[in-house]
Motif scaffolding. Structure first.
Motif, PDB file in Angstrom:
ATOM      1  N   ILE A 115       0.796  -1.270   0.031  1.00 33.42           N
ATOM      2  CA  ILE A 115      -0.071  -0.042   0.107  1.00 33.42           C
ATOM      3  C   ILE A 115       1.076   1.192   0.187  1.00 33.42           C
ATOM      4  CG2 ILE A 115      -1.746   1.086   1.641  1.00 33.42           C
ATOM      5  CD1 ILE A 115      -2.736  -1.109   2.413  1.00 33.42           C
ATOM      6  N   VAL A 116       1.919   1.353   0.593  1.00 31.69           N
ATOM      7  CA  VAL A 116       2.828   2.345   0.907  1.00 31.69           C
ATOM      8  C   VAL A 116       3.593   2.631  -0.264  1.00 31.69           C
ATOM      9  CG1 VAL A 116       4.765   3.452   1.803  1.00 31.69           C
ATOM     10  CG2 VAL A 116       3.262   2.377   3.265  1.00 31.69           C
ATOM     11  N   LEU A 117       3.965   1.716  -1.044  1.00 29.99           N
ATOM     12  CA  LEU A 117       4.658   1.732  -2.401  1.00 29.99           C
ATOM     13  C   LEU A 117       3.546   2.254  -3.414  1.00 29.99           C
ATOM     14  CD1 LEU A 117       6.689  -1.360  -2.508  1.00 29.99           C
ATOM     15  CD2 LEU A 117       7.308   0.817  -2.032  1.00 29.99           C
ATOM     16  N   HIS A 118       2.199   1.740  -3.249  1.00 24.94           N
ATOM     17  CA  HIS A 118       1.290   2.246  -4.157  1.00 24.94           C
ATOM     18  C   HIS A 118       1.059   3.685  -4.156  1.00 24.94           C
ATOM     19  CE1 HIS A 118      -2.363   2.082  -7.007  1.00 24.94           C
ATOM     20  NE2 HIS A 118      -3.030   2.876  -5.821  1.00 24.94           N
ATOM     21  N   PHE A 119       0.965   4.160  -2.730  1.00 25.40           N
ATOM     22  CA  PHE A 119       0.888   5.737  -2.809  1.00 25.40           C
ATOM     23  C   PHE A 119       1.856   6.378  -3.235  1.00 25.40           C
ATOM     24  CE2 PHE A 119      -2.635   4.722   0.730  1.00 25.40           C
ATOM     25  CZ  PHE A 119      -3.450   5.590   0.213  1.00 25.40           C
ATOM     26  N   THR A 120       2.996   5.969  -2.971  1.00 23.35           N
ATOM     27  CA  THR A 120       4.360   6.535  -3.708  1.00 23.35           C
ATOM     28  C   THR A 120       4.096   6.753  -5.097  1.00 23.35           C
ATOM     29  OG1 THR A 120       5.674   5.677  -1.838  1.00 23.35           O
ATOM     30  CG2 THR A 120       6.869   6.714  -3.697  1.00 23.35           C
ATOM     31  N   ARG A 121       3.800   5.755  -5.767  1.00 24.28           N
ATOM     32  CA  ARG A 121       3.789   5.987  -7.273  1.00 24.28           C
ATOM     33  C   ARG A 121       2.607   6.628  -7.800  1.00 24.28           C
ATOM     34  NH1 ARG A 121       2.030   0.673 -10.753  1.00 24.28           N
ATOM     35  NH2 ARG A 121       0.225   1.197  -9.664  1.00 24.28           N
ATOM     36  N   ALA A 122       1.596   6.825  -6.861  1.00 24.25           N
ATOM     37  CA  ALA A 122       0.361   7.718  -6.962  1.00 24.25           C
ATOM     38  C   ALA A 122       0.877   8.805  -6.730  1.00 24.25           C
ATOM     39  CB  ALA A 122      -0.797   7.423  -6.222  1.00 24.25           C
ATOM     40  N   PRO A 131       5.902  -0.382 -12.625  1.00 26.53           N
ATOM     41  CA  PRO A 131       4.713  -1.326 -13.002  1.00 26.53           C
ATOM     42  C   PRO A 131       4.375  -2.100 -11.872  1.00 26.53           C
ATOM     43  CG  PRO A 131       6.627  -2.109 -14.204  1.00 26.53           C
ATOM     44  CD  PRO A 131       6.914  -0.632 -13.672  1.00 26.53           C
ATOM     45  N   ASN A 132       3.238  -2.744 -12.013  1.00 24.90           N
ATOM     46  CA  ASN A 132       2.582  -3.350 -11.011  1.00 24.90           C
ATOM     47  C   ASN A 132       3.430  -4.558 -10.601  1.00 24.90           C
ATOM     48  OD1 ASN A 132       0.174  -1.880 -10.633  1.00 24.90           O
ATOM     49  ND2 ASN A 132      -0.817  -2.814 -12.077  1.00 24.90           N
ATOM     50  N   GLN A 133       4.029  -5.168 -11.517  1.00 23.13           N
ATOM     51  CA  GLN A 133       5.024  -6.346 -11.149  1.00 23.13           C
ATOM     52  C   GLN A 133       6.331  -6.228 -10.458  1.00 23.13           C
ATOM     53  OE1 GLN A 133       3.552  -5.420 -14.244  1.00 23.13           O
ATOM     54  NE2 GLN A 133       2.730  -7.116 -15.295  1.00 23.13           N
ATOM     55  N   VAL A 134       6.721  -4.699 -10.879  1.00 24.78           N
ATOM     56  CA  VAL A 134       8.044  -4.437 -10.091  1.00 24.78           C
ATOM     57  C   VAL A 134       7.486  -4.284  -8.675  1.00 24.78           C
ATOM     58  CG1 VAL A 134       9.736  -2.662 -10.085  1.00 24.78           C
ATOM     59  CG2 VAL A 134       8.829  -3.628 -12.189  1.00 24.78           C
ATOM     60  N   LEU A 135       6.450  -3.306  -8.665  1.00 24.77           N
ATOM     61  CA  LEU A 135       6.130  -3.227  -7.104  1.00 24.77           C
ATOM     62  C   LEU A 135       5.817  -4.408  -6.137  1.00 24.77           C
ATOM     63  CD1 LEU A 135       3.643  -0.067  -7.381  1.00 24.77           C
ATOM     64  CD2 LEU A 135       6.012  -0.116  -6.715  1.00 24.77           C
ATOM     65  N   ILE A 136       5.116  -5.142  -6.794  1.00 26.22           N
ATOM     66  CA  ILE A 136       4.827  -6.620  -5.986  1.00 26.22           C
ATOM     67  C   ILE A 136       6.264  -7.453  -5.840  1.00 26.22           C
ATOM     68  CG2 ILE A 136       3.888  -8.993  -6.372  1.00 26.22           C
ATOM     69  CD1 ILE A 136       1.549  -7.575  -8.257  1.00 26.22           C
ATOM     70  N   GLY A 137       7.025  -7.442  -6.705  1.00 27.90           N
ATOM     71  CA  GLY A 137       8.383  -8.188  -6.522  1.00 27.90           C
ATOM     72  C   GLY A 137       9.165  -7.505  -5.314  1.00 27.90           C
ATOM     73  N   ILE A 138       8.920  -5.771  -5.196  1.00 28.41           N
ATOM     74  CA  ILE A 138       9.688  -5.158  -4.048  1.00 28.41           C
ATOM     75  C   ILE A 138       9.119  -5.583  -2.924  1.00 28.41           C
ATOM     76  CG2 ILE A 138      10.315  -2.887  -3.314  1.00 28.41           C
ATOM     77  CD1 ILE A 138      10.610  -2.130  -6.135  1.00 28.41           C
ATOM     78  N   ALA A 139       7.787  -5.499  -2.956  1.00 34.44           N
ATOM     79  CA  ALA A 139       6.883  -5.649  -1.653  1.00 34.44           C
ATOM     80  C   ALA A 139       7.098  -7.089  -1.112  1.00 34.44           C
ATOM     81  CB  ALA A 139       5.701  -5.510  -1.653  1.00 34.44           C
ATOM     82  N   TRP A 279      13.306   6.928  -3.086  1.00 37.34           N
ATOM     83  CA  TRP A 279      13.045   5.384  -2.889  1.00 37.34           C
ATOM     84  C   TRP A 279      13.551   4.754  -1.528  1.00 37.34           C
ATOM     85  CZ3 TRP A 279       9.133   3.325  -4.872  1.00 37.34           C
ATOM     86  CH2 TRP A 279       8.429   3.783  -5.959  1.00 37.34           C
ATOM     87  N   SER A 280      15.080   5.214  -1.393  1.00 32.82           N
ATOM     88  CA  SER A 280      15.640   4.893  -0.206  1.00 32.82           C
ATOM     89  C   SER A 280      14.990   5.277   1.077  1.00 32.82           C
ATOM     90  CB  SER A 280      17.159   5.613  -0.094  1.00 32.82           C
ATOM     91  OG  SER A 280      17.992   4.754  -1.337  1.00 32.82           O
ATOM     92  N   LEU A 281      14.508   6.615   0.940  1.00 36.38           N
ATOM     93  CA  LEU A 281      13.793   7.283   2.206  1.00 36.38           C
ATOM     94  C   LEU A 281      12.591   6.393   2.637  1.00 36.38           C
ATOM     95  CD1 LEU A 281      14.602  10.916   1.709  1.00 36.38           C
ATOM     96  CD2 LEU A 281      15.627   9.729   3.288  1.00 36.38           C
ATOM     97  N   VAL A 282      11.845   6.184   1.563  1.00 32.88           N
ATOM     98  CA  VAL A 282      10.577   5.630   1.885  1.00 32.88           C
ATOM     99  C   VAL A 282      10.650   4.094   2.214  1.00 32.88           C
ATOM    100  CG1 VAL A 282       8.373   4.626   0.546  1.00 32.88           C
ATOM    101  CG2 VAL A 282       9.222   6.988  -0.134  1.00 32.88           C
TER     102      VAL A 282
END
Length: 291
Positions: A115-122, A131-139, A279-282
């Motif tokens: 959710i936090v990664l999604h808010f950052t992109r938004a 993309p979503n695949q990258v966010l899911i992999g990072i999460a 990205w490092s801070l988040v």
């Protein structure tokens, strides 16, 4: 006629495949050794009947247990230390794999992370970058990093003793769920637990973890994760909202009302985010919320 022959040929092939599968299952079935009872363990002799009571003469459960006591046999597997059958173990593993996505979403740090990664992109207003695949992999990898101590405890306290045969399946389940309960309890708010306790009509002293059922701890943890994730998303949005307001005010003062402010503000958002090592801070502050 040709269609009939093809149908019969396909049917015979199907029968052969089913037969091979059946033979394979029988071949991999665990071998059991059955031992007869010793002579001194018998409950009767060949000179007397093993029937203790006639029809309708049983008066209590104790007498029922004495019926045909000579006609019993005992199966012992590895001297009483047998493990779960291999086929049953495969079935359990497949069931856990099917439930893995649900467990990942509910019992770990994945919910807050994604959710936090999604808010950052938004907030960056970059549409689908990353993309979503990258966010899911990072999460997923961040969740693995955060949950590593918990997973190590589960392995050492539940899986290893179960494989060694020192604990039963029920004890392994209790030992395996306890690290997850402690992790969720640390991230769960007291008011959320009290809310679900009131709904369920149960009482809690507000301190002891053992008095919280797992069925109440999990939804309390999920609600707390959603609240924490949305609060962090709001904090992330603040600097980007300031940039949007500055750009919109500048465009209005210049009389460029037909130009969308987001078109001008997005490059400035990306530039600010990159210069601040966003990205490092988040990710750093996100991971630190679990420690």
């Amino acid at each position: 006629m040709a269609l009939t022959n093809n149908y019969k040929r396909k049917r015979n092939i199907l029968y052969l495949i089913c037969l091979l599968i059946t033979v394979g299952i029988l071949c991999i079935h665990t071998h059991l050794t059955v031992y007869a009872m010793e002579d001194d363990q018998s409950t009767g002799s060949t000179d007397e009947s093993t029937i203790r009571y006639g029809a309708g003469e049983i008066q209590d459960p104790e007498q029922l247990q004495e019926l045909n006591v000579q006609n019993r046999f005992v199966i012992s597997i590895d001297n009483g230390n047998g493990q779960v059958n291999g086929m049953l173990r495969i079935l359990i593993i497949l069931t856990l794999i099917a439930l893995a996505p649900t467990l990942l979403l509910t019992l770990t740090a994945y919910t807050r992370t994604i959710i936090v990664l999604h808010f950052t992109r938004a907030a960056l207003n970059t549409q689908s970058a990353p993309p979503n695949q990258v966010l899911i992999g990072i999460a997923l990898f961040l969740t693995l990093f955060i949950m590593q101590p918990t997973l190590e405890r589960v392995y050492n306290e539940a899986i290893v003793p179960l494989d060694e045969g020192t604990i039963t399946q029920e004890e392994a389940f209790e030992a395996g769920i306890q690290p997850f309960r402690e992790f969720m309890y640390q991230e769960t708010k007291t008011k959320d637990v009290n809310m679900f306790m009131d709904i369920a009509g149960q009482e809690w002293d507000g301190v002891t973890l053992s008095e919280i059922p797992t069925s109440i701890l999990i939804p309390s943890f999920i609600v707390g994760e959603l609240t924490q994730a949305f609060f962090m998303g709001f904090i992330i949005y603040i600097p980007f909202i300031v940039i949007d307001m500055v750009v919109a005010s500048t465009l209005m003062s210049m009389g460029m009302m037909m130009l969308p402010p987001t078109t001008i503000s997005m490059p400035f958002k990306i530039l600010l985010f990159v210069l601040a090592d966003g990205w490092s801070l988040v990710i750093m502050n996100l991971v630190r919320t679990f420690y």
